[in-house]
Design a protein around this motif. Structure first.
Motif, mmCIF file in Angstrom:
data_model
loop_
_atom_site.group_PDB
_atom_site.id
_atom_site.type_symbol
_atom_site.label_atom_id
_atom_site.label_comp_id
_atom_site.label_asym_id
_atom_site.label_seq_id
_atom_site.Cartn_x
_atom_site.Cartn_y
_atom_site.Cartn_z
ATOM 1 N N PRO A 196 0.797 -1.236 0.000
ATOM 2 C CA PRO A 196 0.000 0.000 0.000
ATOM 3 C C PRO A 196 0.826 1.281 0.000
ATOM 4 N N ASP A 197 2.069 1.234 0.528
ATOM 5 C CA ASP A 197 2.858 2.465 0.597
ATOM 6 C C ASP A 197 4.330 2.120 0.798
ATOM 7 N N PHE A 198 5.161 3.137 0.656
ATOM 8 C CA PHE A 198 6.604 2.983 0.888
ATOM 9 C C PHE A 198 7.145 4.317 1.358
ATOM 10 N N THR A 199 8.054 4.249 2.331
ATOM 11 C CA THR A 199 8.640 5.459 2.896
ATOM 12 C C THR A 199 10.126 5.497 2.596
ATOM 13 N N TYR A 200 10.576 6.613 2.028
ATOM 14 C CA TYR A 200 12.001 6.813 1.806
ATOM 15 C C TYR A 200 12.330 8.280 2.040
ATOM 16 N N ASN A 201 13.491 8.499 2.627
ATOM 17 C CA ASN A 201 13.943 9.865 2.901
ATOM 18 C C ASN A 201 12.934 10.623 3.771
ATOM 19 N N GLY A 202 12.259 9.850 4.648
ATOM 20 C CA GLY A 202 11.284 10.451 5.557
ATOM 21 C C GLY A 202 9.971 10.829 4.905
ATOM 22 N N ILE A 203 9.779 10.443 3.662
ATOM 23 C CA ILE A 203 8.558 10.803 2.930
ATOM 24 C C ILE A 203 7.780 9.537 2.610
ATOM 25 N N LYS A 204 6.560 9.442 3.107
ATOM 26 C CA LYS A 204 5.697 8.286 2.867
ATOM 27 C C LYS A 204 4.787 8.572 1.687
ATOM 28 N N GLN A 205 4.793 7.646 0.733
ATOM 29 C CA GLN A 205 3.935 7.791 -0.438
ATOM 30 C C GLN A 205 3.104 6.521 -0.615
ATOM 31 N N GLY A 206 1.847 6.706 -0.992
ATOM 32 C CA GLY A 206 0.944 5.584 -1.186
ATOM 33 C C GLY A 206 1.000 5.044 -2.601
ATOM 34 N N ASN A 207 0.600 3.797 -2.734
ATOM 35 C CA ASN A 207 0.505 3.162 -4.049
ATOM 36 C C ASN A 207 -0.563 3.884 -4.873
ATOM 37 N N ARG A 208 -0.248 4.220 -6.119
ATOM 38 C CA ARG A 208 -1.164 4.990 -6.963
ATOM 39 C C ARG A 208 -2.296 4.148 -7.539
ATOM 40 N N ASN A 209 -2.197 2.831 -7.391
ATOM 41 C CA ASN A 209 -3.231 1.944 -7.932
ATOM 42 C C ASN A 209 -4.381 1.836 -6.937
ATOM 43 N N ILE A 210 -5.406 2.660 -7.103
ATOM 44 C CA ILE A 210 -6.516 2.663 -6.156
ATOM 45 C C ILE A 210 -7.380 1.411 -6.268
ATOM 46 N N MET A 211 -7.166 0.604 -7.309
ATOM 47 C CA MET A 211 -7.906 -0.654 -7.406
ATOM 48 C C MET A 211 -7.584 -1.579 -6.249
ATOM 49 N N LEU A 212 -6.401 -1.421 -5.646
ATOM 50 C CA LEU A 212 -6.010 -2.264 -4.525
ATOM 51 C C LEU A 212 -6.937 -2.091 -3.337
ATOM 52 N N THR A 213 -7.564 -0.938 -3.231
ATOM 53 C CA THR A 213 -8.507 -0.695 -2.144
ATOM 54 C C THR A 213 -9.954 -0.867 -2.593
ATOM 55 N N MET A 214 -10.188 -0.980 -3.881
ATOM 56 C CA MET A 214 -11.547 -1.142 -4.409
ATOM 57 C C MET A 214 -12.003 -2.596 -4.405
ATOM 58 N N ASP A 215 -11.049 -3.529 -4.596
ATOM 59 C CA ASP A 215 -11.390 -4.948 -4.697
ATOM 60 C C ASP A 215 -10.231 -5.769 -4.147
ATOM 61 N N ARG A 216 -10.508 -6.637 -3.179
ATOM 62 C CA ARG A 216 -9.454 -7.387 -2.508
ATOM 63 C C ARG A 216 -8.794 -8.415 -3.417
ATOM 64 N N SER A 217 -9.441 -8.778 -4.525
ATOM 65 C CA SER A 217 -8.841 -9.756 -5.436
ATOM 66 C C SER A 217 -7.761 -9.129 -6.315
ATOM 67 N N VAL A 218 -7.731 -7.803 -6.394
ATOM 68 C CA VAL A 218 -6.736 -7.108 -7.213
ATOM 69 C C VAL A 218 -5.419 -7.043 -6.449
ATOM 70 N N ASP A 219 -4.317 -7.432 -7.112
ATOM 71 C CA ASP A 219 -3.019 -7.415 -6.447
ATOM 72 C C ASP A 219 -1.925 -6.737 -7.283
ATOM 73 N N GLY A 220 -2.294 -5.919 -8.239
ATOM 74 C CA GLY A 220 -1.326 -5.182 -9.051
ATOM 75 C C GLY A 220 -2.030 -4.622 -10.284
ATOM 76 N N ILE A 221 -1.385 -3.916 -11.192
ATOM 77 C CA ILE A 221 0.049 -3.987 -11.332
ATOM 78 C C ILE A 221 0.634 -2.565 -11.315
ATOM 79 N N LYS A 222 0.277 -1.724 -12.295
ATOM 80 C CA LYS A 222 0.948 -0.421 -12.400
ATOM 81 C C LYS A 222 0.075 0.592 -13.124
#
Length: 378
Positions: A196-222
């Motif tokens: 869902p997210d990754f933090t680097y250099n003190g900055i947390k950014q979320g995954n841009r694929n909002i389908m990951l939160t719309m349907d639990r069967s979705v697992d990618g991609i880009k």
């Protein structure tokens, strides 16, 4: 295209025996394609072989190459990659798609991969390209070599992040093939595409694929977006042991590319099923063998064959072996001896090489003599 035509032929063969499948969704997109992971067949498409800009979907190929370099032992996850001014500036010039790397620093390859996958970092993409190939130009050559190997016949790449370029293009069909290869060849790394997210250099950014939160069967991609490419999305979902891959290119918004992709995936899961045929544990039959230690050998295919068919059509599938000539021992496992023809409701949809499933050694001199005499009268 051949696979699509075969799938279409299978569907057509069933229209007289059962209700027709509803048309796929009418999507407001420049092009799109829906692919069945197991069979590799295109279930539905629109302008799927037309050139489009891949935007950040390009990064799927970038990560695929890095994963392969790791697999071959030429790159390690804990390698410290140098962040050049070019890589840093690519991030500065891309205010939204960046990992916030510092020029002159060194960053773990593993962190850069997360920065590409989750944060869609253009700076991280260039840094990886430079670490793997020494420069982005050489890496672009690698990209085109890999694309050719993966069957992406209508694609050409000029850079690692997916920045606009007249010679940087792909198709909706080609990117589904890329998604298939990623999931098939690197299942462990593929799990990173659902983080869902990754933090680097003190900055947390979320995954841009909002389908990951719309349907639990979705697992990618880009996801991907530029002003000229529009909003694009390469997605995949797995339900009840089946996996579909969808590409939707050139839509109007972040929200709509996700909604359109989910609608397409839902349609594919609802109206199609994947049928497993043959394989080492499911022979198509037994065939007479002469001059061997045994008189019969099981034949079929060493690997399973999958068909994507309209739901309810499985009972109409038939696989018939066709042996070329007489089988004379010795025979080696996997030796081709003919063709297995797969039909749906009596209509041929696929032909595969027919092979021997077990090795057969030559018989004794007496057995060979007796079978030689028998063959004179056969």
């Amino acid at each position: 295209m051949k696979r699509f035509l075969l799938a279409l032929a299978a569907a057509t063969a069933l229209t007289t025996a059962q209700a027709a499948i509803p048309d796929p969704p009418a999507l407001r997109a420049a092009s799109w394609a829906l692919l069945d992971f197991q069979s590799g067949e295109i279930l539905a498409q629109s302008n799927s072989d037309s050139r489009v800009e891949p935007a950040s979907i390009t990064k799927v190929l970038t990560t695929y190459i890095v994963f392969d370099e790791i697999k071959k032992g030429r790159v390690k996850l804990d390698d410290m990659a140098f962040i050049s001014e070019k890589a840093w500036r690519q991030g500065i010039d891309s205010s939204e798609s960046r990992m916030f790397l510092n020029v002159g620093s060194r960053v773990k390859v593993e962190d850069l991969l997360h920065g590409v996958i989750t944060q869609s970092g253009n700076d991280a993409s260039v840094a990886l390209a430079e670490h793997v190939a020494g420069g982005e130009g050489a890496f672009a050559d690698l990209m085109n070599q890999y694309a050719a190997k993966l069957g992406m016949k209508n694609s050409h790449f000029m850079n690692a992040p997916g920045m606009p370029d007249p010679e940087h293009y792909t198709t909706a069909h080609d990117v589904t093939l890329l998604g298939l290869a990623l999931i098939r060849d690197f299942p462990d790394y593929y799990k990173w595409f659902s983080l869902p997210d990754f933090t680097y250099n003190g900055i947390k950014q979320g995954n841009r694929n909002i389908m990951l939160t719309m349907d639990r069967s979705v697992d990618g991609i880009k996801t991907g977006h530029t002003a000229s490419a529009g909003y694009c999305l390469l997605s995949s979902a797995q339900r009840d042991g089946r996996r579909l891959i969808a590409s939707v290119m050139g839509t109007e918004s972040t929200k709509y590319r996700a909604e359109a992709s989910l609608e397409l995936l839902n349609w594919g899961f609802r109206f199609f099923e994947s049928v497993k045929l043959l394989g080492a544990d499911q022979p198509s039959g037994s065939v007479r063998v002469w001059k061997g230690l045994v008189d019969e050998v099981q034949v079929g295919t060493l690997e399973p064959i999958y068909l994507s068919l309209p739901r309810g059509a499985a009972e109409k599938v038939e696989a018939k072996p066709q042996v070329d000539g007489t089988l004379i021992a010795p025979l080696s496992q996997g030796q081709r001896i003919g063709t297995v023809n797969i039909s749906v409701d009596g209509k041929l949809v696929k032909s595969e090489p027919l092979v021997v499933l077990q090795a057969v050694e030559g018989g004794s001199w007496w057995k060979r003599l007796i079978d030689t005499i028998r063959l004179w009268f056969a």
